[in-house]
Design an enzyme around this catalytic site. Sequence first.
Site, PDB file in Angstrom:
ATOM      1  N   HIS A 134      41.411  85.352  32.121  1.00  0.00           N
ATOM      2  CA  HIS A 134      41.528  85.830  30.603  1.00  0.00           C
ATOM      3  C   HIS A 134      41.775  87.645  31.714  1.00  0.00           C
ATOM      4  O   HIS A 134      40.703  87.800  32.580  1.00  0.00           O
ATOM      5  CB  HIS A 134      41.004  85.788  29.594  1.00  0.00           C
ATOM      6  CG  HIS A 134      41.315  86.421  28.622  1.00  0.00           C
ATOM      7  ND1 HIS A 134      41.348  87.765  28.295  1.00  0.00           N
ATOM      8  CD2 HIS A 134      41.622  85.572  27.235  1.00  0.00           C
ATOM      9  CE1 HIS A 134      41.398  88.276  27.288  1.00  0.00           C
ATOM     10  NE2 HIS A 134      42.389  86.732  27.047  1.00  0.00           N
ATOM     11  N   ASP A 211      32.389  83.913  32.398  1.00  0.00           N
ATOM     12  CA  ASP A 211      33.071  84.244  31.326  1.00  0.00           C
ATOM     13  C   ASP A 211      33.150  82.962  30.636  1.00  0.00           C
ATOM     14  O   ASP A 211      33.996  82.021  31.253  1.00  0.00           O
ATOM     15  CB  ASP A 211      34.353  84.862  31.504  1.00  0.00           C
ATOM     16  CG  ASP A 211      35.670  84.641  30.244  1.00  0.00           C
ATOM     17  OD1 ASP A 211      34.805  84.670  29.464  1.00  0.00           O
ATOM     18  OD2 ASP A 211      36.474  84.926  30.674  1.00  0.00           O
ATOM     19  N   GLN A 214      35.439  80.624  26.192  1.00  0.00           N
ATOM     20  CA  GLN A 214      36.066  79.239  26.074  1.00  0.00           C
ATOM     21  C   GLN A 214      35.378  78.183  26.140  1.00  0.00           C
ATOM     22  O   GLN A 214      35.482  76.463  25.518  1.00  0.00           O
ATOM     23  CB  GLN A 214      37.376  79.215  26.451  1.00  0.00           C
ATOM     24  CG  GLN A 214      38.587  80.029  26.337  1.00  0.00           C
ATOM     25  CD  GLN A 214      39.099  79.880  25.248  1.00  0.00           C
ATOM     26  OE1 GLN A 214      39.174  78.829  23.818  1.00  0.00           O
ATOM     27  NE2 GLN A 214      39.880  81.349  25.056  1.00  0.00           N
ATOM     28  N   LYS A 237      34.649  82.784  17.927  1.00  0.00           N
ATOM     29  CA  LYS A 237      35.148  81.713  18.913  1.00  0.00           C
ATOM     30  C   LYS A 237      34.412  80.004  18.744  1.00  0.00           C
ATOM     31  O   LYS A 237      34.818  79.299  18.998  1.00  0.00           O
ATOM     32  CB  LYS A 237      35.339  82.516  20.041  1.00  0.00           C
ATOM     33  CG  LYS A 237      36.913  82.993  21.026  1.00  0.00           C
ATOM     34  CD  LYS A 237      37.060  82.721  22.094  1.00  0.00           C
ATOM     35  CE  LYS A 237      38.081  83.671  22.434  1.00  0.00           C
ATOM     36  NZ  LYS A 237      39.325  83.869  22.340  1.00  0.00           N
ATOM     37  N   CYS A 374      46.927  86.272  27.349  1.00  0.00           N
ATOM     38  CA  CYS A 374      46.197  87.523  27.923  1.00  0.00           C
ATOM     39  C   CYS A 374      46.106  86.702  29.253  1.00  0.00           C
ATOM     40  O   CYS A 374      44.784  87.164  29.794  1.00  0.00           O
ATOM     41  CB  CYS A 374      44.576  88.286  27.142  1.00  0.00           C
ATOM     42  SG  CYS A 374      45.647  88.547  25.754  1.00  0.00           S
TER      43      CYS A 374
HETATM   44  N1  7TS Z   1      37.305  85.397  27.875  1.00  0.00           N
HETATM   45  C1  7TS Z   1      38.010  84.692  27.179  1.00  0.00           C
HETATM   46  C2  7TS Z   1      38.956  83.033  28.718  1.00  0.00           C
HETATM   47  C3  7TS Z   1      38.822  84.415  26.866  1.00  0.00           C
HETATM   48  O1  7TS Z   1      39.844  83.122  26.113  1.00  0.00           O
HETATM   49  C4  7TS Z   1      39.348  85.219  26.085  1.00  0.00           C
HETATM   50  C5  7TS Z   1      39.885  85.259  24.864  1.00  0.00           C
HETATM   51  C6  7TS Z   1      38.214  86.398  26.595  1.00  0.00           C
HETATM   52  C7  7TS Z   1      37.413  86.391  27.219  1.00  0.00           C
HETATM   53  C8  7TS Z   1      38.054  88.173  25.092  1.00  0.00           C
HETATM   54  O2  7TS Z   1      37.413  87.291  24.222  1.00  0.00           O
HETATM   55  P1  7TS Z   1      37.641  88.522  22.478  1.00  0.00           P
HETATM   56  O3  7TS Z   1      36.267  88.095  21.782  1.00  0.00           O
HETATM   57  O4  7TS Z   1      36.193  89.629  23.164  1.00  0.00           O
HETATM   58  O5  7TS Z   1      38.854  89.111  22.574  1.00  0.00           O
HETATM   59  N2  7TS Z   1      40.832  84.769  24.324  1.00  0.00           N
HETATM   60  C9  7TS Z   1      41.766  84.435  23.589  1.00  0.00           C
HETATM   61  C10 7TS Z   1      42.855  83.128  23.141  1.00  0.00           C
HETATM   62  O6  7TS Z   1      42.622  82.286  24.170  1.00  0.00           O
HETATM   63  N3  7TS Z   1      43.622  84.093  23.051  1.00  0.00           N
HETATM   64  O7  7TS Z   1      43.360  84.741  21.785  1.00  0.00           O
HETATM   65  C11 7TS Z   1      42.077  85.257  22.795  1.00  0.00           C
END
Ligand code: 7TS
Length: 416
Positions: A134, A211, A214, A237, A374
């Site tokens: 990501h 990371d 997910q 999430k 992303c």
């Molecule tokens: N890493 C992964 C693997 C992610 O899927 C996401 C967000 C992030 C980092 C960032 O997370 P945040 O909570 O700091 O924004 N993924 C997604 C997605 O798959 N669709 O929208 C956001």
Amino acid sequence: MNTAHTSSTRFSPADIEKIRADFPILKIRVKDHPLVYLDNANTSQKPQCVIDALKEYYQDYNANIHRAVYEISERATAAYEASRTRVAQFLNASGNNEIVFVKGTTEAINLVAQSYGRPRLKPGDEVLITALEHHSNIVPWQLVCEQTGATLRVAPINLQGEVIVEEYERALSEKTKIVAVGHISNALGTINPIADMIAKAHAVGAVVLIDGAQAAPHTPIDVQALDCDFYAFSSHKIYGPTGLGVLYGKKALLEAMPPYQGGGEMIKWVSFEKTLYQDPPYKFEAGTQHIEGAIGLKVALDYLCHLGLDAIGHYEQELLYYATNLAREHRLNIIGEALHKASILSFTLDNIHAHDVGTILNHYGIAVRAGHHCALPVMEFFHVPATLRASFSFYNTKSEIDCLFEALRKTREMFK
Ligand code: 7TS
């Protein structure tokens, strides 16, 4: 073995009905259809118990934490710290002081890049990521490489969307100082063999960040068994409030890192000549924190663990299998067919742009994500500008997946 996740039962259809009743938003209608929410990889919906916990905080004990001697502040502080304890247990960290509350996975990764990476990296050093990441696990490393003269290397993927482990191993050397890898790909659902990847990185002396944005909602995590140095995930999430995330870091590493931000609450003493910082994790929590976020996250983790991550994982795999078979029957172009996948189905429909399909699905009350997720390098690798992504949670059902495929069939008819 992390014993925080106890249940190993499987869900019956009646269980799923009961679970769905816990999520008030699942009752709403969109465009006169029941909401079919299949964008769980983006953000998850919140159970009533989490919503209630936020309301209770604001109604009954709204106060700032760690700084007042009166009752409601003490109550808020206790609830905030109880959440840290819950997270430590959830990840099987060896102590609460290894859990830092941040804004989200993004901030967690930036914190490690700047506080761990920036003071240590120098020209000739390497940071290794994979082609599945990501943007949150790419850009912070690009920034710190620009700042320090270190080099960013990328382990490639194959046509199934799996990291080529031999290539990953070949990319590792004594120059590799940091390895940053997604546990599960948000764009494709690929589950990386992170235990093996961590061991290989440690063999060359690199520090490893995982990371887990997910992964944490779908699979039990045991940071001690994995032996990762850092692990990051986002509350929103994992059925908790938005605006909060978790950085796990090994105690010795957090102790050796300078603060990421300065401000109130992260200090022991301030004078104009010198400031003494608090010990971790407080050293990394400058300013007023997302108090209700942490309170809600604890309730979300309690809820999740009560359902049981094993049962959740099993049921979500069933949904993935069901949807994948339908996707094949409907001759969708599935992007990412790794052997080990989480409940994410990325695909394109004929030559119709993903945004057009997503917009039509919305007319049937169906929420999927259409775009590059992303993860632009993943899209480039598969030569697609965007995909549609249906991502399933334990509150989804096979009949919702049927709705998705019926709407896709109608979309195809419209474009004929
Ligand atoms: N890493 C992964 C693997 C992610 O899927 C996401 C967000 C992030 C980092 C960032 O997370 P945040 O909570 O700091 O924004 N993924 C997604 C997605 O798959 N669709 O929208 C956001």
